[in-house]
Write a protein that holds these residues in place. Structure first.
Motif, PDB file in Angstrom:
ATOM      1  N   GLY A 249       0.808  -1.264   0.053  1.00 57.73           N
ATOM      2  CA  GLY A 249      -0.027  -0.254  -0.273  1.00 57.73           C
ATOM      3  C   GLY A 249       1.056   1.117  -0.076  1.00 57.73           C
ATOM      4  O   GLY A 249       1.787   1.192   0.009  1.00 57.73           O
ATOM      5  N   ILE A 250       0.279   2.398   0.001  1.00 53.80           N
ATOM      6  CA  ILE A 250       0.810   3.878   0.057  1.00 53.80           C
ATOM      7  C   ILE A 250       1.928   3.730   1.303  1.00 53.80           C
ATOM      8  O   ILE A 250       1.468   3.207   2.497  1.00 53.80           O
ATOM      9  CB  ILE A 250      -0.217   4.998   0.073  1.00 53.80           C
ATOM     10  N   SER A 251       2.844   4.217   1.192  1.00 53.68           N
ATOM     11  CA  SER A 251       3.766   4.266   2.471  1.00 53.68           C
ATOM     12  C   SER A 251       4.389   2.861   2.928  1.00 53.68           C
ATOM     13  O   SER A 251       4.684   2.858   3.933  1.00 53.68           O
ATOM     14  CB  SER A 251       3.346   5.269   3.543  1.00 53.68           C
ATOM     15  N   GLY A 252       4.257   2.059   1.854  1.00 57.58           N
ATOM     16  CA  GLY A 252       4.584   0.578   2.221  1.00 57.58           C
ATOM     17  C   GLY A 252       3.546  -0.130   3.197  1.00 57.58           C
ATOM     18  O   GLY A 252       4.276  -0.896   4.094  1.00 57.58           O
ATOM     19  N   GLN A 253       2.330   0.398   3.613  1.00 57.87           N
ATOM     20  CA  GLN A 253       1.550  -0.017   4.296  1.00 57.87           C
ATOM     21  C   GLN A 253       0.886  -1.399   4.041  1.00 57.87           C
ATOM     22  O   GLN A 253       0.902  -1.609   3.024  1.00 57.87           O
ATOM     23  CB  GLN A 253       0.469   1.152   4.624  1.00 57.87           C
ATOM     24  N   ASP A 254       0.591  -2.287   5.205  1.00 52.92           N
ATOM     25  CA  ASP A 254      -0.180  -3.396   4.967  1.00 52.92           C
ATOM     26  C   ASP A 254      -1.731  -3.270   4.649  1.00 52.92           C
ATOM     27  O   ASP A 254      -2.397  -3.920   4.093  1.00 52.92           O
ATOM     28  CB  ASP A 254      -0.010  -4.253   6.110  1.00 52.92           C
ATOM     29  N   PHE A 255      -2.243  -2.117   5.247  1.00 49.71           N
ATOM     30  CA  PHE A 255      -3.683  -1.763   5.414  1.00 49.71           C
ATOM     31  C   PHE A 255      -3.791  -0.375   5.114  1.00 49.71           C
ATOM     32  O   PHE A 255      -2.986   0.373   5.533  1.00 49.71           O
ATOM     33  CB  PHE A 255      -4.375  -2.000   6.763  1.00 49.71           C
ATOM     34  N   VAL A 256      -5.058  -0.074   4.461  1.00 52.04           N
ATOM     35  CA  VAL A 256      -5.218   1.546   4.111  1.00 52.04           C
ATOM     36  C   VAL A 256      -6.514   1.830   4.176  1.00 52.04           C
ATOM     37  O   VAL A 256      -7.408   0.999   4.777  1.00 52.04           O
ATOM     38  CB  VAL A 256      -4.816   1.507   2.519  1.00 52.04           C
ATOM     39  N   SER A 257      -6.871   3.304   4.123  1.00 55.78           N
ATOM     40  CA  SER A 257      -8.145   3.761   4.367  1.00 55.78           C
ATOM     41  C   SER A 257      -8.244   4.982   3.606  1.00 55.78           C
ATOM     42  O   SER A 257      -7.068   5.352   3.222  1.00 55.78           O
ATOM     43  CB  SER A 257      -8.549   3.622   5.974  1.00 55.78           C
ATOM     44  N   MET A 258      -9.736   5.639   3.441  1.00 57.37           N
ATOM     45  CA  MET A 258      -9.527   7.036   3.134  1.00 57.37           C
ATOM     46  C   MET A 258     -10.698   7.557   4.062  1.00 57.37           C
ATOM     47  O   MET A 258     -11.371   7.124   4.695  1.00 57.37           O
ATOM     48  CB  MET A 258     -10.182   6.932   1.766  1.00 57.37           C
ATOM     49  N   SER A 259     -10.187   8.966   4.169  1.00 58.47           N
ATOM     50  CA  SER A 259     -11.113   9.528   5.025  1.00 58.47           C
ATOM     51  C   SER A 259     -11.587  11.009   4.287  1.00 58.47           C
ATOM     52  O   SER A 259     -10.703  11.390   3.407  1.00 58.47           O
ATOM     53  CB  SER A 259     -10.244  10.022   6.382  1.00 58.47           C
ATOM     54  N   GLY A 260     -12.838  11.535   4.816  1.00 62.48           N
ATOM     55  CA  GLY A 260     -12.960  12.822   4.221  1.00 62.48           C
ATOM     56  C   GLY A 260     -13.175  13.698   5.760  1.00 62.48           C
ATOM     57  O   GLY A 260     -12.730  13.353   6.813  1.00 62.48           O
ATOM     58  N   GLY A 261     -13.487  14.952   5.526  1.00 63.76           N
ATOM     59  CA  GLY A 261     -13.613  15.886   6.556  1.00 63.76           C
ATOM     60  C   GLY A 261     -13.596  17.167   6.284  1.00 63.76           C
ATOM     61  O   GLY A 261     -12.989  17.620   5.292  1.00 63.76           O
ATOM     62  N   SER A 262     -13.907  18.201   7.067  1.00 64.15           N
ATOM     63  CA  SER A 262     -13.767  19.687   7.009  1.00 64.15           C
ATOM     64  C   SER A 262     -12.903  20.062   8.284  1.00 64.15           C
ATOM     65  O   SER A 262     -12.310  19.347   8.763  1.00 64.15           O
ATOM     66  CB  SER A 262     -15.283  20.020   6.986  1.00 64.15           C
ATOM     67  N   GLY A 263     -12.846  21.369   8.136  1.00 62.41           N
ATOM     68  CA  GLY A 263     -12.072  22.099   9.190  1.00 62.41           C
ATOM     69  C   GLY A 263     -12.518  23.343   9.218  1.00 62.41           C
ATOM     70  O   GLY A 263     -13.205  23.950   8.678  1.00 62.41           O
ATOM     71  N   ARG A 264     -11.847  24.160  10.160  1.00 68.06           N
ATOM     72  CA  ARG A 264     -12.032  25.801  10.237  1.00 68.06           C
ATOM     73  C   ARG A 264     -10.564  26.277  10.061  1.00 68.06           C
ATOM     74  O   ARG A 264      -9.471  25.899  10.637  1.00 68.06           O
ATOM     75  CB  ARG A 264     -12.558  25.798  11.778  1.00 68.06           C
ATOM     76  N   VAL A 265     -10.754  27.526   9.343  1.00 64.99           N
ATOM     77  CA  VAL A 265      -9.622  28.233   9.161  1.00 64.99           C
ATOM     78  C   VAL A 265      -9.836  29.621   9.496  1.00 64.99           C
ATOM     79  O   VAL A 265     -11.022  30.110   9.749  1.00 64.99           O
ATOM     80  CB  VAL A 265      -9.473  28.296   7.599  1.00 64.99           C
ATOM     81  N   LEU A 266      -8.722  30.398   9.610  1.00 65.71           N
ATOM     82  CA  LEU A 266      -8.782  31.886   9.900  1.00 65.71           C
ATOM     83  C   LEU A 266      -8.753  32.686   8.737  1.00 65.71           C
ATOM     84  O   LEU A 266      -7.936  32.484   7.682  1.00 65.71           O
ATOM     85  CB  LEU A 266      -7.573  32.278  10.841  1.00 65.71           C
TER      86      LEU A 266
END
Length: 484
Positions: free
Chosen positions: A352-369
């Motif tokens: 996997g990415i970065s040599g990983q054995d397991f992977v996932s995807m995430s979503g999300g928002s955030g707050r900016v100034l």
């Protein structure tokens, strides 16, 4: 200085500027924003009793969209923060501009506000908008707005680096992420037992997932073995629950920040599309009709809840909001006993990415100034408090969920084994979608490629058609044919 990938950055800026110019015309001009909307006033800090007003914008409103967030801001956050400031001898008032608009309308209004030099002091944005706003010149790194003191905030130590990345663009922090999600393979333990598969199933390769599907098909022919979202009817669910996790498992991301190139018809993408062909064409391990129906995703939920579907890749949304036995839209009475989960494996161990054995995807928002804020000190103080352990604990006290803070997750998720598993085991290895203006179009092109495969187009031809579409979106110079 921000690097601009070829002409695409200019294209993004012109496109976003066109949107806000149209909005400005519709609103009667793009002059200076009203002081009450921007939280602006007469400059200076809030020390010595000087009155300061700061404001928050979020696509949340009492009695409507994202009501829980709006109630938290209005009923807890504002009075608590104002009292804290008063206790320090500072006269600070917080205003909340809650909106309940379509996400694109909300995004366009933010862009219009920022372009005109106005807008609220703290802005809630989707993570995939970040790069577009930065490259249009509408946002600045936190250090430019507040200074190096941002590095001293204790909260950074509680936010996994992968999650911090949702509000990072070209190695600069622009805000603090909000809650997020992760994706796993859900499976029906009763069906697995009937088929002779283990209840503690954790595949280590894609082949092991496919082998489990083959076993279900052989032993339980009335059951759909595997749901792998495909096609345009499922929209972003195809990309986030299908293409991108598999792509990460093959060792590539759809966009490489270092090279600033999008992934075209690479070997990794072809592996993903060949997996779709195996599932829906060659071995019929999934139901192709579900992928083409407008209500196909909802039907897959209903099939899983009814014990007609063996496995599907989904986020914690399935667990919390869909098959929740008390409040779910497809409630599953024996959910806690029947439903199992497993991490999404790489194509092969370490692949996997970065040599990983397991992977996932995430979503999300955030707050900016807002870089236009006239009160950066107070705005930063409010943003810190909004993301403090105390404030986030208050937000999730009635409905546990995965937050961006590890200390909150360890405190509030212990009663929910799946959410605890996601927070502790899956979140540290997750990846996020690229925060660029072209992403929504690229996502549709990926959905179209999977739909072509489900309809019988060869993976090779679908990959080439995708690359042609991708080049028309981002330009040929911004497309790579290898994820390595």
């Amino acid at each position: 200085m921000l690097r601009m990938p070829g002409t695409s950055g200019l294209t993004r800026k012109l496109a976003l500027s066109a949107v806000v110019l149209l909005l400005a015309s519709a609103c009667g001009g793009g002059g200076e924003a009203d002081d009450t909307a921007s939280g602006g006033g007469g400059g200076g800090g809030g020390g010595g009793g000087e009155a300061v007003t700061v404001s928050i914008a979020a696509n949340a409103v009492r009695g409507g969209k994202n009501e829980e967030e709006a109630l938290w801001i209005e009923d807890y956050l504002i009075p608590t923060f104002e009292q804290r400031m008063a206790d320090e001898g500072r006269n600070v008032t917080v205003e909340f501009e809650g909106r309940g608009a379509d996400d694109e309308a909300y995004k366009s209004q933010l862009a219009l506000d920022l372009r005109s030099g106005g807008g609220n002091d703290i802005l809630t944005i989707d993570g995939i908008w970040l790069g577009e706003f930065v490259q249009a010149g509408y946002l600045s790194p936190l250090t430019d707005v507040v200074g190096d003191q941002i590095d001293e905030w204790e909260g950074w130590e509680q936010i996994p680096e992968a999650v911090q990345g949702n509000m990072v663009f070209e190695e600069a922090r622009y805000g603090i992420p909000m809650g997020t999600d992760t994706r796993v393979i859900y499976f029906n333990k009763d069906l697995f037992e009937q088929a002779g598969l283990p209840a503690d199933w954790q595949p280590a390769t894609w082949d092991e997932v496919l082998e489990a599907a083959r076993t279900l098909k052989q032993q339980l022919p009335e059951v759909i073995p595997l749901q792998l979202n495909a096609g345009t009817a499922m929209g972003e669910a195809t990309t986030m629950q299908g293409v991108l996790p598999l792509l990460a498992g093959a060792g590539a991301l759809i966009y490489d920040e270092q090279s600033q190139q999008w992934l075209g018809a690479s070997p990794e993408l072809q592996e993903v599309l060949e997996t779709y062909a195996t599932v829906y064409v060659d071995e019929q391990l999934g139901d192709p009709d579900l992928q083409l129906r407008q209500d196909g995703r909802d039907r897959s939920f209903q099939d899983f809840a009814a014990g007609r579907l063996g496995m599907l890749i989904e986020s914690d949304y399935l667990w919390r909001d869909v098959i929740n036995p008390e409040t779910g839209i497809a409630p599953m009475e024996q959910r806690d006993e029947v439903v199992g989960w497993a991490m999404i494996p790489a194509m092969s161990p370490g692949g996997g990415i970065s040599g990983q054995d397991f992977v996932s995807m995430s979503g999300g928002s955030g707050r900016v100034l807002n870089p236009n804020t006239e009160h950066p000190e107070e705005a930063w103080a409010l943003l810190q408090f909004m993301n403090s352990r105390e404030a986030i604990s208050e937000l999730v006290k009635d409905q546990p969920r995965i937050t961006h803070r590890e200390d909150i997750n360890s405190e509030t998720l212990t009663g929910d084994p799946l959410l605890q598993f996601m927070a502790e085991e899956v979140l540290p290895l997750t990846a996020f979608r690229p925060p660029l203006g072209e992403y929504p179009q690229v996502s549709v092109a990926l959905q179209e490629a999977t739909e072509q495969v489900v309809n019988g187009t060869s993976p090779q031809e679908a990959a080439q058609q995708y690359q042609s579409e991708l080049e028309s979106i981002v330009g040929a110079d911004s497309v790579a044919t290898s994820g390595g």
